[in-house]
Scaffold this motif. Structure first.
Motif, PDB file in Angstrom:
ATOM      1  N   ASP A 102     -53.764 -76.829 -24.056  1.00 57.45           N
ATOM      2  CA  ASP A 102     -54.659 -75.764 -23.581  1.00 57.45           C
ATOM      3  C   ASP A 102     -54.779 -74.633 -24.586  1.00 57.45           C
ATOM      4  O   ASP A 102     -55.848 -74.041 -24.737  1.00 57.45           O
ATOM      5  CB  ASP A 102     -54.148 -75.219 -22.239  1.00 57.45           C
ATOM      6  N   MET A 103     -53.683 -74.296 -25.254  1.00 61.16           N
ATOM      7  CA  MET A 103     -53.700 -73.246 -26.267  1.00 61.16           C
ATOM      8  C   MET A 103     -53.033 -73.776 -27.533  1.00 61.16           C
ATOM      9  O   MET A 103     -51.817 -73.918 -27.588  1.00 61.16           O
ATOM     10  CB  MET A 103     -52.995 -71.984 -25.753  1.00 61.16           C
ATOM     11  N   LEU A 104     -53.863 -74.099 -28.520  1.00 64.99           N
ATOM     12  CA  LEU A 104     -53.408 -74.691 -29.775  1.00 64.99           C
ATOM     13  C   LEU A 104     -53.466 -73.637 -30.880  1.00 64.99           C
ATOM     14  O   LEU A 104     -54.519 -73.045 -31.128  1.00 64.99           O
ATOM     15  CB  LEU A 104     -54.301 -75.878 -30.132  1.00 64.99           C
ATOM     16  N   HIS A 105     -52.327 -73.399 -31.525  1.00 64.92           N
ATOM     17  CA  HIS A 105     -52.255 -72.405 -32.589  1.00 64.92           C
ATOM     18  C   HIS A 105     -51.836 -73.079 -33.897  1.00 64.92           C
ATOM     19  O   HIS A 105     -50.893 -73.877 -33.914  1.00 64.92           O
ATOM     20  CB  HIS A 105     -51.225 -71.316 -32.262  1.00 64.92           C
ATOM     21  N   PHE A 106     -52.527 -72.715 -34.979  1.00 68.47           N
ATOM     22  CA  PHE A 106     -52.113 -73.135 -36.315  1.00 68.47           C
ATOM     23  C   PHE A 106     -51.557 -71.920 -37.045  1.00 68.47           C
ATOM     24  O   PHE A 106     -52.220 -70.885 -37.135  1.00 68.47           O
ATOM     25  CB  PHE A 106     -53.285 -73.720 -37.103  1.00 68.47           C
ATOM     26  N   SER A 107     -50.359 -72.052 -37.576  1.00 63.15           N
ATOM     27  CA  SER A 107     -49.722 -70.944 -38.290  1.00 63.15           C
ATOM     28  C   SER A 107     -50.310 -70.819 -39.690  1.00 63.15           C
ATOM     29  O   SER A 107     -50.362 -71.798 -40.441  1.00 63.15           O
ATOM     30  CB  SER A 107     -48.209 -71.172 -38.384  1.00 63.15           C
TER      31      SER A 107
ATOM     32  N   THR B 154     -54.805 -58.830 -23.240  1.00 60.88           N
ATOM     33  CA  THR B 154     -54.724 -59.991 -22.360  1.00 60.88           C
ATOM     34  C   THR B 154     -56.089 -60.327 -21.785  1.00 60.88           C
ATOM     35  O   THR B 154     -56.507 -61.497 -21.769  1.00 60.88           O
ATOM     36  CB  THR B 154     -53.729 -59.738 -21.216  1.00 60.88           C
ATOM     37  N   LEU B 155     -56.799 -59.306 -21.322  1.00 56.73           N
ATOM     38  CA  LEU B 155     -58.148 -59.506 -20.794  1.00 56.73           C
ATOM     39  C   LEU B 155     -59.072 -60.048 -21.872  1.00 56.73           C
ATOM     40  O   LEU B 155     -59.864 -60.971 -21.635  1.00 56.73           O
ATOM     41  CB  LEU B 155     -58.694 -58.183 -20.248  1.00 56.73           C
ATOM     42  N   LYS B 156     -58.983 -59.483 -23.062  1.00 55.80           N
ATOM     43  CA  LYS B 156     -59.850 -59.888 -24.173  1.00 55.80           C
ATOM     44  C   LYS B 156     -59.626 -61.349 -24.538  1.00 55.80           C
ATOM     45  O   LYS B 156     -60.586 -62.120 -24.664  1.00 55.80           O
ATOM     46  CB  LYS B 156     -59.579 -58.987 -25.380  1.00 55.80           C
TER      47      LYS B 156
ATOM     48  N   LYS C  55     -61.274 -67.086 -24.501  1.00 56.89           N
ATOM     49  CA  LYS C  55     -60.843 -68.475 -24.372  1.00 56.89           C
ATOM     50  C   LYS C  55     -61.208 -69.104 -23.033  1.00 56.89           C
ATOM     51  O   LYS C  55     -61.129 -70.323 -22.880  1.00 56.89           O
ATOM     52  CB  LYS C  55     -59.325 -68.565 -24.566  1.00 56.89           C
ATOM     53  N   GLY C  56     -61.552 -68.280 -22.048  1.00 57.83           N
ATOM     54  CA  GLY C  56     -61.907 -68.808 -20.738  1.00 57.83           C
ATOM     55  C   GLY C  56     -60.756 -69.462 -20.022  1.00 57.83           C
ATOM     56  O   GLY C  56     -60.915 -70.520 -19.383  1.00 57.83           O
TER      57      GLY C  56
ATOM     58  N   GLN D  25     -56.919 -71.306 -15.388  1.00 59.71           N
ATOM     59  CA  GLN D  25     -55.692 -72.063 -15.619  1.00 59.71           C
ATOM     60  C   GLN D  25     -54.459 -71.241 -15.267  1.00 59.71           C
ATOM     61  O   GLN D  25     -53.465 -71.778 -14.793  1.00 59.71           O
ATOM     62  CB  GLN D  25     -55.614 -72.458 -17.097  1.00 59.71           C
ATOM     63  N   LEU D  26     -54.533 -69.932 -15.517  1.00 58.20           N
ATOM     64  CA  LEU D  26     -53.358 -69.086 -15.358  1.00 58.20           C
ATOM     65  C   LEU D  26     -53.211 -68.536 -13.943  1.00 58.20           C
ATOM     66  O   LEU D  26     -52.130 -68.112 -13.562  1.00 58.20           O
ATOM     67  CB  LEU D  26     -53.409 -67.933 -16.364  1.00 58.20           C
ATOM     68  N   PHE D  27     -54.292 -68.502 -13.175  1.00 58.10           N
ATOM     69  CA  PHE D  27     -54.220 -67.877 -11.846  1.00 58.10           C
ATOM     70  C   PHE D  27     -54.760 -68.826 -10.773  1.00 58.10           C
ATOM     71  O   PHE D  27     -55.470 -69.757 -11.061  1.00 58.10           O
ATOM     72  CB  PHE D  27     -55.038 -66.578 -11.841  1.00 58.10           C
TER      73      PHE D  27
END
Length: 323
Positions: free
Chosen positions: A103-108, A309-311, A316-317, A321-323
């Protein structure tokens, strides 16, 4: 005022092994097994019953676990939001197997300059991050760039944003470096002020509470803001519950397929009650634990964290998923 009383995040260390040797991390120095699917499935069910919403598959380098796709699939079956951060070296190889599971993919990426990034990571991975970005986009994934900010690279934020993130429509996550166990570093007041100036730019995420905490001198044991023990469940590759957090790691408990029971045991709850109050917690500003801490208790850090957090969730929409 505490608004959430249960754990919300699990940092699941699928292995401590890593194919990079970053100077600001010592996890890769530890010997490590890999988590098993059987243990993980039992733990996912327990995490859900404990109220956990998000599971961060971490390491080391999580893509070194050859069954990561199975772990992610089982976590999603359990109703957990999944996150993975990778150095990009293995993502092109496994991208198709991982498609739709993160759901949340990060590349360093710590520098927009190939040689500088590769030096900081101890391995040539800049080109693999660039390849990973294009591969992820081709599969309709929406990766972010995780930029760990130091004194010596803060001047590169603009170049990273303009040359890599904006053209690829990526969120640039500014991750202030933290210090622990004589590893990592701190940021000067001028660097914090410069960092804060970027927070309102398009497609840039910076949790302003991280900045404020550093200005305030980090966590203070007489009035702690860290709620690591009660908000974050840390599971090791040996299938152990680690308390009060990975970085302090005072005690480890064998889970043995009884995570929920173990979490509510008297000994574990006594350690959780000491969150942020132990001598080693003085001055701590580790982002991994402050992020969930700022989300569950209304105080000045909650208000500081709210706009970012809101931003991010708007971009990302991810609200549903979180609530």
């Amino acid at each position: 005022m505490r608004i959430v009383s249960h754990p919300v995040l699990c940092n699941y260390y699928v292995t401590y092994r890593c194919n990079a040797t970053c100077s600001f991390c010592d996890i890769w120095e530890r010997p490590s097994p890999y988590v098993t699917i059987e243990n993980a499935k039992a733990n996912f069910a327990a995490l859900k019953s404990l109220g956990v919403k998000v599971i961060d598959f971490t390491g080391g380098e999580p893509l070194l676990h050859r069954q990561l796709d199975e772990l992610l699939r089982e976590a999603k079956k359990a109703g957990l939001v999944t996150t993975v951060t990778s150095n990009g070296l293995l993502y092109p190889k496994y991208a198709h197997k991982l498609r739709g599971l993160i759901d949340m993919l990060h590349f360093s990426l710590d520098s927009p300059i190939r040689e500088e990034h590769d030096t900081s990571r101890g391995v040539k991975c800049f080109d693999k991050v660039m390849e990973s970005i294009q591969m992820a986009k081709s599969l309709n994934e929406r990766p972010d760039i995780l930029f760990t900010v130091f004194e010596n690279n803060i001047h590169q934020i603009e170049q990273m944003w303009k040359e890599i993130c904006i053209p690829n429509d990526l969120v640039l996550i500014l991750n202030p470096v933290f210090e622990y166990n004589n590893v990592g570093a701190q940021l000067s007041a001028s660097a914090l002020a410069e960092l804060r100036s970027w927070s309102k730019k398009r497609n840039i995420y910076l949790n302003d509470a991280f900045v404020q905490l550093r200005i305030d001198g980090g966590n203070h044991i007489d009035k702690p803001v860290c709620l690591a023990g009660s908000t974050t469940i840390v599971i090791s590759p040996e299938n152990k519950l680690v308390l009060p957090c990975y970085h302090l790691g005072l005690k480890e408990f064998s889970i043995e397929n009884r995570l929920a029971e173990l979490y509510y045991s008297e000994e574990v709850q006594q350690l959780i009650a000491l969150e942020g109050r132990l001598p080693a917690c003085e001055g701590c500003a580790i982002n991994c634990y402050m992020q969930p801490s700022f989300a569950v208790e209304i105080n000045k850090y909650w208000w500081k964290a709210l706009p970012s957090t809101l931003k991010y969730n708007y971009i990302k929409g991810t609200w549903k998923q979180l609530f």
